[in-house]
Write a protein that holds these residues in place. Structure first.
Motif, mmCIF file in Angstrom:
data_model
loop_
_atom_site.group_PDB
_atom_site.id
_atom_site.type_symbol
_atom_site.label_atom_id
_atom_site.label_comp_id
_atom_site.label_asym_id
_atom_site.label_seq_id
_atom_site.Cartn_x
_atom_site.Cartn_y
_atom_site.Cartn_z
ATOM 1 N N THR A 31 31.047 -11.690 -40.240
ATOM 2 C CA THR A 31 31.509 -12.766 -39.369
ATOM 3 C C THR A 31 30.391 -13.469 -38.631
ATOM 4 O O THR A 31 30.440 -14.695 -38.444
ATOM 5 N N TYR A 32 29.380 -12.718 -38.191
ATOM 6 C CA TYR A 32 28.387 -13.252 -37.263
ATOM 7 C C TYR A 32 26.965 -13.266 -37.820
ATOM 8 O O TYR A 32 26.615 -12.460 -38.679
ATOM 9 N N TYR A 33 26.154 -14.151 -37.248
ATOM 10 C CA TYR A 33 24.718 -13.992 -37.396
ATOM 11 C C TYR A 33 24.338 -12.673 -36.724
ATOM 12 O O TYR A 33 24.883 -12.309 -35.679
ATOM 13 N N MET A 34 23.393 -11.982 -37.323
ATOM 14 C CA MET A 34 22.883 -10.735 -36.755
ATOM 15 C C MET A 34 21.391 -10.875 -36.564
ATOM 16 O O MET A 34 20.716 -11.527 -37.377
ATOM 17 N N GLY A 35 20.876 -10.255 -35.512
ATOM 18 C CA GLY A 35 19.456 -10.412 -35.277
ATOM 19 C C GLY A 35 18.819 -9.200 -34.624
ATOM 20 O O GLY A 35 19.503 -8.336 -34.069
ATOM 21 N N TRP A 36 17.513 -9.164 -34.720
ATOM 22 C CA TRP A 36 16.695 -8.195 -33.996
ATOM 23 C C TRP A 36 15.838 -8.955 -32.995
ATOM 24 O O TRP A 36 15.220 -9.962 -33.333
ATOM 25 N N PHE A 37 15.815 -8.430 -31.793
ATOM 26 C CA PHE A 37 15.006 -8.973 -30.720
ATOM 27 C C PHE A 37 14.171 -7.848 -30.129
ATOM 28 O O PHE A 37 14.508 -6.670 -30.262
ATOM 29 N N ARG A 38 13.097 -8.206 -29.434
ATOM 30 C CA ARG A 38 12.283 -7.188 -28.786
ATOM 31 C C ARG A 38 11.819 -7.682 -27.423
ATOM 32 O O ARG A 38 11.734 -8.883 -27.179
ATOM 33 N N VAL A 48 12.917 -11.735 -33.278
ATOM 34 C CA VAL A 48 12.091 -11.161 -34.339
ATOM 35 C C VAL A 48 12.583 -11.616 -35.704
ATOM 36 O O VAL A 48 11.821 -12.135 -36.513
ATOM 37 N N ALA A 49 13.863 -11.408 -35.980
ATOM 38 C CA ALA A 49 14.426 -11.753 -37.286
ATOM 39 C C ALA A 49 15.925 -11.963 -37.154
ATOM 40 O O ALA A 49 16.583 -11.302 -36.351
ATOM 41 N N LEU A 82 15.836 -3.178 -39.933
ATOM 42 C CA LEU A 82 14.587 -3.910 -39.753
ATOM 43 C C LEU A 82 13.476 -2.993 -40.256
ATOM 44 O O LEU A 82 13.153 -1.992 -39.614
ATOM 45 N N LYS A 83 12.943 -3.317 -41.416
ATOM 46 C CA LYS A 83 11.814 -2.556 -41.962
ATOM 47 C C LYS A 83 10.540 -3.198 -41.473
ATOM 48 O O LYS A 83 10.310 -4.392 -41.682
ATOM 49 N N MET A 84 9.717 -2.394 -40.821
ATOM 50 C CA MET A 84 8.482 -2.890 -40.215
ATOM 51 C C MET A 84 7.295 -2.224 -40.898
ATOM 52 O O MET A 84 7.166 -0.995 -40.862
ATOM 53 N N ASN A 85 6.457 -3.031 -41.532
ATOM 54 C CA ASN A 85 5.259 -2.537 -42.216
ATOM 55 C C ASN A 85 4.008 -3.074 -41.548
ATOM 56 O O ASN A 85 4.058 -4.069 -40.814
#
Length: 126
Positions: A31-38, A48-49, A82-85
């Motif tokens: 249903t929604y946009y999903m995001g990662w914030f910091r 972030v994304a 959220l995969k962080m490399n």
């Protein structure tokens, strides 16, 4: 009711990797946009994304090429990742997932998101 529960944070050395998870429901990711914030102490929350319902993504310039946002669904449950490399000390922050906002990561985009998880701490050391 929108529930978001993050996990996967921790401490890592520069150059290392972590994968954050945000547990929610399939209804939410469909249903929604999903995001990662910091956010770090004393600083504004930073986008972030973002991922759209169709899987389209958008990243902050500071993480492009290093971080990947994705989602997975299993019946009624879903997980945002959220995969962080190649992590850097400046990636140190409290990371939160969010839902129901806009397809933006620019400064101030956090104000459009209505639902937030409690956050998970990420620390990158030199």
């Amino acid at each position: 009711q929108v529930q978001l529960t993050e996990s996967g944070g921790g401490s890592v050395q520069a150059g290392g990797s972590l994968r954050l998870s945000c547990e929610t429901s399939t209804r939410v990711v469909n249903t929604y946009y999903m995001g990662w914030f910091r956010q770090t102490s004393g600083q504004e929350r930073e986008g972030v994304a973002i991922i759209d319902t169709d899987g389209s993504t958008r990243y902050a310039d500071s993480v492009k090429g290093r971080f990947t946002i994705s989602k997975d669904k299993d019946n009624a449950k879903a997980t945002l990742y959220l995969k962080m490399n190649n992590m850097k000390p400046e990636d140190t922050a409290m990371y939160c997932c969010a839902a129901e906002g806009r397809f933006e990561v620019e400064r101030g985009s956090d104000k459009y998101f209505r639902h937030w998880g409690q956050g998970t701490q990420v620390t990158v050391s030199t």
